[in-house]
Design a protein around this motif. Structure first.
Motif, short mmCIF file in Angstrom:
data_model
loop_
_atom_site.label_atom_id
_atom_site.label_comp_id
_atom_site.label_asym_id
_atom_site.label_seq_id
_atom_site.Cartn_x
_atom_site.Cartn_y
_atom_site.Cartn_z
N ALA A 88 0.83 -1.21 0.00
CA ALA A 88 0.00 0.00 0.00
C ALA A 88 0.87 1.26 0.00
CB ALA A 88 -0.93 0.00 1.21
N GLY A 89 1.98 1.21 0.73
CA GLY A 89 2.85 2.39 0.83
C GLY A 89 3.52 2.75 -0.48
N LEU A 90 3.54 1.81 -1.43
CA LEU A 90 4.22 2.08 -2.71
C LEU A 90 3.29 2.71 -3.74
CD1 LEU A 90 6.01 -1.37 -3.23
CD2 LEU A 90 7.10 0.79 -2.64
N LEU A 91 1.99 2.62 -3.47
CA LEU A 91 1.03 2.92 -4.54
C LEU A 91 0.17 4.14 -4.27
CD1 LEU A 91 -0.14 -0.73 -5.13
CD2 LEU A 91 1.55 0.55 -6.43
N LYS A 92 -0.36 4.71 -5.33
CA LYS A 92 -1.35 5.78 -5.17
C LYS A 92 -2.43 5.63 -6.26
CE LYS A 92 1.12 9.30 -7.84
NZ LYS A 92 1.80 10.59 -7.80
N SER A 95 -4.45 2.25 -8.14
CA SER A 95 -3.71 1.09 -7.62
C SER A 95 -3.87 1.02 -6.10
CB SER A 95 -2.22 1.21 -7.96
OG SER A 95 -2.04 1.60 -9.28
N THR B 105 7.87 9.37 -9.22
CA THR B 105 8.05 9.40 -7.77
C THR B 105 7.15 8.37 -7.10
OG1 THR B 105 6.38 11.11 -7.52
CG2 THR B 105 8.65 11.85 -7.75
N LYS B 106 7.61 7.88 -5.95
CA LYS B 106 6.82 6.96 -5.14
C LYS B 106 6.03 7.76 -4.12
CE LYS B 106 10.27 3.27 -5.20
NZ LYS B 106 11.35 2.75 -4.39
N PRO B 107 4.82 7.39 -3.79
CA PRO B 107 4.04 6.30 -4.35
C PRO B 107 3.66 6.57 -5.80
CG PRO B 107 2.69 7.56 -2.81
CD PRO B 107 4.07 8.12 -2.73
N PHE B 108 3.42 5.48 -6.55
CA PHE B 108 3.18 5.63 -7.98
C PHE B 108 1.94 4.86 -8.42
CE2 PHE B 108 4.59 1.35 -9.09
CZ PHE B 108 5.39 1.02 -8.01
#
Lengths: 414, 125
Positions: A88-92, A95, B105-108
């Motif tokens: 979850a911390g990697l995505l926005k 996603s 950039t992360k989050p992606f």
């Protein structure tokens, strides 16, 4: 029956050795059990992770349930939850929303919501933290209720979770919480709202007029740090607020936005009765690069408050050659504090060093100007930098000339 | 789209496995490196079609790795997509100035990342 001392001793040793052996065995077995569980978890994670990742990375609408071997054992549920929280911390965006949907579909969000009602505060705090990472909208209402938890830690984690989930229904209670400084750390709340970005802007703009003065100060701080141009009208209005703290914060936020259109309002604020407003306005003008403000900033170099003089000096220094000329002219000001502030600014900006270097210039006019400048600084009694340069300067000619002037001009003559 | 050889330099194991999985699902062959030195070594030995580089790496920082890649004739032409937790404007500008083809950039968003990878590979292979 009686025992001899020797028998008692042997018995004591035997019991002690026996107890130690049992403790050692218990430790070894416990360690072996933990390692076996960890190895099992690693294997299960290795098996489940690719499926969870495949779900998280997909663009399709299939449920997480179609990716996993159902029903999940309690151990597998915990592992799947850990994987979902990690990813979850990697995505926005979309996603990220898939993670929230998966947590809802597997009942993980509902479990964490139940955790908000746990008897132990750390369990409630952990549940709030998890819900924030999951990002489930189902958690908004229970998290809003958790903002009234008796534990500071639970309240703050619930606030952070709401900030992460975003959306106006999550942000509104956080903005309202700004009004209650006895139960909240304004700084931590502000950080959460800044993290929420645009969602926080809408709610802050709408709620602003109904907030008490101390909450308006925090709100302006957040809007300034988000650097949203949508706050421009509110800032222009707030710089004329009856509360001095609000005016000062509005000036500061104007500097953060750095919109040249604020120059007029900030120049007006340089004459504010409250020194904090004058100081913030001076600092903001430096950030705006408003050349038109140079004469008023030069006047503020004689302000009775050190912070105002210092910020006015910083601003003049930031305004390029014209600001630098104003600082040099301030060396002739009637006010001693203004002259001393000007020297400090010229020193910090490296301008004193530039004049010192000109003492050995081949250009006679530059030499003359440099001598006049250095004499003026010495006369003000600010000789620390000059004395240092008289010893350390790389050019022998400069060192010699500087020593000559330092000896000739009486220190602190002006 | 042709399958490509991609080098992924990422120190966080979860991120590395996740991004590698995403790329493999697209049919790419993925080599993984967990630090800057390993990334440079793999770039020279494997000559990937694309490097996906996190700038926060142990040992040799990702910025230094990027500079070294662009300074070496053997790796200069390999396109680099930076995928980084460093999201400040100056970090992005610096990354692009040093020679990154793109900066995410992360989050992606997963689909955005894959689209950018696709576009770089379409341009350069």
């Amino acid at each position: 029956m009686t025992y001899s001392d020797r028998e008692i001793l042997v018995l004591t040793i035997a019991v002690t050795v026996g107890v130690l052996a049992l403790i050692t065995l218990a430790i070894v077995l416990n360690k072996a059990w933990r390692e076996a569980r960890e190895a099992f978890d690693r294997r299960r994670r290795a098996a489940l992770e690719p499926e969870v990742f495949r779900y998280a990375g997909a663009a399709e609408a299939r449920s997480i349930r179609e990716y996993l071997p159902l029903p999940l054992t309690p151990r597998d549920r915990a592992i799947v939850e850990a994987i979902l929280l990690d990813v979850a911390g990697l995505l926005k965006g979309a996603s990220r929303e898939r993670i929230a949907t998966a947590c809802e579909a597997l009942g993980l969000a509902a479990e964490a919501i139940d955790g908000l009602g746990a008897r132990r505060w750390w369990r409630r705090a952990e549940a709030a933290e998890k819900l924030g990472v999951m990002g489930s909208k189902q958690a908004v209402e229970p998290l809003v209720a958790a903002l009234k938890d008796p534990s500071d830690e639970v309240r703050m984690r619930a606030a952070r979770a709401l900030g992460r989930i975003r959306g106006r229904t999550s942000i509104r209670p956080l903005v309202q919480a700004l009004s209650d400084p006895s139960r909240w750390s304004a700084i931590r709340l502000a950080e959460i709202l800044i993290g929420a970005g645009d969602d926080a802007v809408d709610e802050l703009l709408q709620a602003f007029d109904g907030l008490p003065a101390h909450a308006r100060v925090s709100a302006l701080d957040v809007l300034g740090r988000i650097r949203t141009p949508r706050a421009a009208d509110l800032l222009r209005r707030s710089i004329r607020d009856p509360d001095a703290d609000v005016r000062a914060r509005a000036a500061h936020a104007m500097g953060l936005l750095a919109d040249p259109g604020f120059a007029g309002a900030l120049m007006g604020a340089l004459a504010d009765e409250a020194w904090a407003v004058r100081a913030m306005a001076a600092k903001a003008i430096g950030r705006l690069g408003a050349q038109a403000a140079i004469p008023v900033l030069a006047e503020r170099m004689s302000d009775r408050e050190w912070w105002v003089r210092s910020n006015a000096g910083d601003a003049l220094r930031a305004l390029g050659p014209a600001g630098r000329e104003a600082l040099i002219r301030t060396l002739d000001a009637a006010d001693t504090y203004a002259r001393h502030q000007a020297v400090a600014q010229l020193e910090e900006g490296g301008i004193i060093d530039e004049y010192v270097a000109d003492l050995a210039s081949a250009d006679a006019a530059r030499r003359v100007a440099a001598i006049a400048f250095v004499e003026k600084v010495i006369a003000l009694g600010r000789v620390d930098r000059l004395s240092h340069q008289a010893v350390e300067h790389t050019q022998e000619g400069v060192r010699r000339k500087l020593l000559e002037i330092l000896k000739a001009v009486p220190e602190g003559a002006s | 789209m042709k399958a490509a050889r991609v080098l992924l330099a990422e120190s966080d194991p979860v991120a590395r496995r996740f991004v590698a999985g995403l790329l493999r699902q697209q049919g790419h062959e993925v080599d993984e490196a967990a630090d800057g030195e390993a990334a440079l070594r793999a770039a020279r030995e494997r000559r990937p079609h694309l490097i996906v580089l996190e700038t926060v790496l142990p040992g040799r920082d990702g910025g230094e790795v990027l500079e070294a890649l662009k300074a070496d004739a053997a790796t200069r032409r390999i396109p680099v997509l930076v995928l980084s937790v460093r999201s400040r404007e100056e970090d992005v500008v610096r990354g692009l100035e040093i020679g990154a083809e793109d900066y995410v950039t992360k989050p992606f968003h997963t689909q955005e990342l894959l689209l950018r990878v696709r576009k770089i590979l379409a341009r350069t292979t």
